[in-house]
Design a protein around this motif. Structure first.
Motif, PDB file in Angstrom:
ATOM      1  N   GLY A 185       8.084   3.335  -0.211  1.00 46.56           N
ATOM      2  CA  GLY A 185       8.103   2.799  -1.566  1.00 46.56           C
ATOM      3  C   GLY A 185       6.726   2.826  -2.190  1.00 46.56           C
ATOM      4  O   GLY A 185       6.563   3.208  -3.364  1.00 46.56           O
ATOM      5  N   PHE A 186       5.726   2.455  -1.430  1.00 45.13           N
ATOM      6  CA  PHE A 186       4.334   2.454  -1.878  1.00 45.13           C
ATOM      7  C   PHE A 186       3.914   3.861  -2.318  1.00 45.13           C
ATOM      8  O   PHE A 186       3.376   4.058  -3.403  1.00 45.13           O
ATOM      9  CB  PHE A 186       3.463   1.961  -0.723  1.00 45.13           C
ATOM     10  CG  PHE A 186       1.994   1.862  -1.020  1.00 45.13           C
ATOM     11  CD1 PHE A 186       1.455   0.702  -1.560  1.00 45.13           C
ATOM     12  CD2 PHE A 186       1.139   2.917  -0.729  1.00 45.13           C
ATOM     13  CE1 PHE A 186       0.085   0.601  -1.820  1.00 45.13           C
ATOM     14  CE2 PHE A 186      -0.225   2.828  -0.985  1.00 45.13           C
ATOM     15  CZ  PHE A 186      -0.745   1.663  -1.530  1.00 45.13           C
ATOM     16  N   THR A 205      10.333  -4.627  -8.107  1.00 46.60           N
ATOM     17  CA  THR A 205      10.018  -3.754  -6.970  1.00 46.60           C
ATOM     18  C   THR A 205       8.598  -3.234  -7.091  1.00 46.60           C
ATOM     19  O   THR A 205       7.849  -3.174  -6.104  1.00 46.60           O
ATOM     20  CB  THR A 205      11.001  -2.572  -6.904  1.00 46.60           C
ATOM     21  OG1 THR A 205      12.335  -3.073  -6.832  1.00 46.60           O
ATOM     22  CG2 THR A 205      10.717  -1.692  -5.700  1.00 46.60           C
ATOM     23  N   PHE A 206       8.210  -2.853  -8.315  1.00 47.60           N
ATOM     24  CA  PHE A 206       6.836  -2.391  -8.537  1.00 47.60           C
ATOM     25  C   PHE A 206       5.854  -3.484  -8.154  1.00 47.60           C
ATOM     26  O   PHE A 206       4.888  -3.239  -7.422  1.00 47.60           O
ATOM     27  CB  PHE A 206       6.640  -2.006 -10.015  1.00 47.60           C
ATOM     28  CG  PHE A 206       5.227  -1.615 -10.348  1.00 47.60           C
ATOM     29  CD1 PHE A 206       4.831  -0.287 -10.289  1.00 47.60           C
ATOM     30  CD2 PHE A 206       4.281  -2.578 -10.719  1.00 47.60           C
ATOM     31  CE1 PHE A 206       3.520   0.079 -10.588  1.00 47.60           C
ATOM     32  CE2 PHE A 206       2.971  -2.220 -11.023  1.00 47.60           C
ATOM     33  CZ  PHE A 206       2.590  -0.892 -10.954  1.00 47.60           C
ATOM     34  N   TYR A 207       6.092  -4.690  -8.640  1.00 48.44           N
ATOM     35  CA  TYR A 207       5.146  -5.786  -8.401  1.00 48.44           C
ATOM     36  C   TYR A 207       5.200  -6.306  -6.960  1.00 48.44           C
ATOM     37  O   TYR A 207       4.340  -7.088  -6.549  1.00 48.44           O
ATOM     38  CB  TYR A 207       5.402  -6.915  -9.392  1.00 48.44           C
ATOM     39  CG  TYR A 207       4.988  -6.542 -10.799  1.00 48.44           C
ATOM     40  CD1 TYR A 207       3.647  -6.295 -11.100  1.00 48.44           C
ATOM     41  CD2 TYR A 207       5.921  -6.394 -11.814  1.00 48.44           C
ATOM     42  CE1 TYR A 207       3.250  -5.929 -12.377  1.00 48.44           C
ATOM     43  CE2 TYR A 207       5.538  -6.028 -13.104  1.00 48.44           C
ATOM     44  CZ  TYR A 207       4.205  -5.796 -13.370  1.00 48.44           C
ATOM     45  OH  TYR A 207       3.808  -5.424 -14.635  1.00 48.44           O
ATOM     46  N   PHE A 250       2.374  -3.698  -5.972  1.00 46.62           N
ATOM     47  CA  PHE A 250       1.122  -3.721  -6.733  1.00 46.62           C
ATOM     48  C   PHE A 250       1.104  -4.909  -7.693  1.00 46.62           C
ATOM     49  O   PHE A 250       2.102  -5.196  -8.343  1.00 46.62           O
ATOM     50  CB  PHE A 250       0.947  -2.422  -7.530  1.00 46.62           C
ATOM     51  CG  PHE A 250       1.043  -1.177  -6.711  1.00 46.62           C
ATOM     52  CD1 PHE A 250      -0.044  -0.728  -5.977  1.00 46.62           C
ATOM     53  CD2 PHE A 250       2.234  -0.458  -6.660  1.00 46.62           C
ATOM     54  CE1 PHE A 250       0.046   0.430  -5.209  1.00 46.62           C
ATOM     55  CE2 PHE A 250       2.329   0.694  -5.894  1.00 46.62           C
ATOM     56  CZ  PHE A 250       1.235   1.141  -5.165  1.00 46.62           C
ATOM     57  N   LYS A 251      -0.057  -5.544  -7.796  1.00 47.19           N
ATOM     58  CA  LYS A 251      -0.180  -6.677  -8.705  1.00 47.19           C
ATOM     59  C   LYS A 251      -0.223  -6.221 -10.159  1.00 47.19           C
ATOM     60  O   LYS A 251       0.138  -6.970 -11.066  1.00 47.19           O
ATOM     61  CB  LYS A 251      -1.453  -7.470  -8.383  1.00 47.19           C
ATOM     62  CG  LYS A 251      -1.427  -8.161  -7.033  1.00 47.19           C
ATOM     63  CD  LYS A 251      -2.750  -8.885  -6.773  1.00 47.19           C
ATOM     64  CE  LYS A 251      -2.750  -9.547  -5.402  1.00 47.19           C
ATOM     65  NZ  LYS A 251      -4.056 -10.203  -5.106  1.00 47.19           N
ATOM     66  N   SER A 252      -0.694  -4.992 -10.379  1.00 50.43           N
ATOM     67  CA  SER A 252      -0.858  -4.494 -11.734  1.00 50.43           C
ATOM     68  C   SER A 252      -0.990  -2.981 -11.710  1.00 50.43           C
ATOM     69  O   SER A 252      -1.132  -2.358 -10.644  1.00 50.43           O
ATOM     70  CB  SER A 252      -2.117  -5.096 -12.372  1.00 50.43           C
ATOM     71  OG  SER A 252      -3.276  -4.658 -11.656  1.00 50.43           O
ATOM     72  N   LYS A 253      -0.990  -2.383 -12.878  1.00 48.75           N
ATOM     73  CA  LYS A 253      -1.232  -0.946 -13.009  1.00 48.75           C
ATOM     74  C   LYS A 253      -2.640  -0.605 -12.532  1.00 48.75           C
ATOM     75  O   LYS A 253      -2.865   0.439 -11.904  1.00 48.75           O
ATOM     76  CB  LYS A 253      -1.042  -0.543 -14.471  1.00 48.75           C
ATOM     77  CG  LYS A 253      -1.381   0.892 -14.803  1.00 48.75           C
ATOM     78  CD  LYS A 253      -1.174   1.140 -16.296  1.00 48.75           C
ATOM     79  CE  LYS A 253      -1.983   2.312 -16.791  1.00 48.75           C
ATOM     80  NZ  LYS A 253      -1.877   2.502 -18.242  1.00 48.75           N
TER      81      LYS A 253
END
Length: 201
Positions: A8-9, A43-45, A48-51
């Motif tokens: 996923g990462f 799922t993104f967060y 990752f905490k942010s872009k």
């Protein structure tokens, strides 16, 4: 199909890289990334905490390859400081990552943010390595340098400026450019032996 954490990462990073190339860094949003992947924002967060954190990981993939090679050279006890510096310079000049789509993109005028982030990351890691080799050379009587830290800063800055030119990113380096880099390094370090930055030497 359930993704592992690593899968996923990596998929998010790869998708983001594609979108940065298509739309530009500033115009790409987290929503664009999750929409392209068909996943929820949560799922993104999860990864990752942010872009900005995602970008840091993306640039890390490129910079770490270069930094690792330079670290190995700086720590090589089988060669002297002159050959260490020479090999580190060649590692920088002929780094295969310069020819990647992402590196080409971030050195365009519209990609100043990514360009700056990449340069900060590389320079902060590379300068201490160059400084350590200069200090080793001074101690061995191979270099004549009074201020190793400041000299390392100047060398990295000049090489970085040359890298910003299309000649290195295109993989075509004019003999005059190499000769100028050699001459600059020889003069600044007061080297007892002339450097050769040609790929075949």
């Amino acid at each position: 199909m359930v993704r592992t954490r690593d899968e996923g990462f990596n998929e998010i990073i790869q998708t983001a890289e594609c979108l940065f190339l298509e739309k530009g860094f500033e115009k790409t949003t987290v929503q664009d990334i999750v929409q392209r992947m068909g996943i929820a924002k949560g799922t993104f967060y999860h990864y990752f905490k942010s872009k900005d954190e995602l970008v840091d990981h993306l640039l890390e993939r490129y910079s770490d390859r270069l930094i690792h090679v330079m670290e190995m050279t700086a720590r090589n006890s089988q060669i002297d400081a002159i050959h260490k510096f020479e090999q580190m310079a060649k590692s920088f000049i002929y780094f295969e990552g310069w020819n990647s789509d992402l590196m080409s993109y971030i050195h365009q005028n519209e990609s100043l943010v990514l360009n700056h982030l990449f340069e900060i990351r590389c320079n902060n890691e590379i300068k201490p390595l160059v400084q350590s080799v200069i200090e080793e050379g001074v101690e061995a009587g191979l270099f004549n340098v009074e201020f190793p830290k400041q000299t390392a800063f100047m060398i990295v800055a000049v090489f970085d400026c040359i890298f910003d030119d299309d000649c290195i990113r295109s993989g075509i380096i004019e003999p005059e450019v190499l000769a100028a880099m050699e001459d600059f390094s020889n003069r600044l370090l007061g080297a007892k032996q002339k450097f050769k930055f040609s790929k075949d030497e």
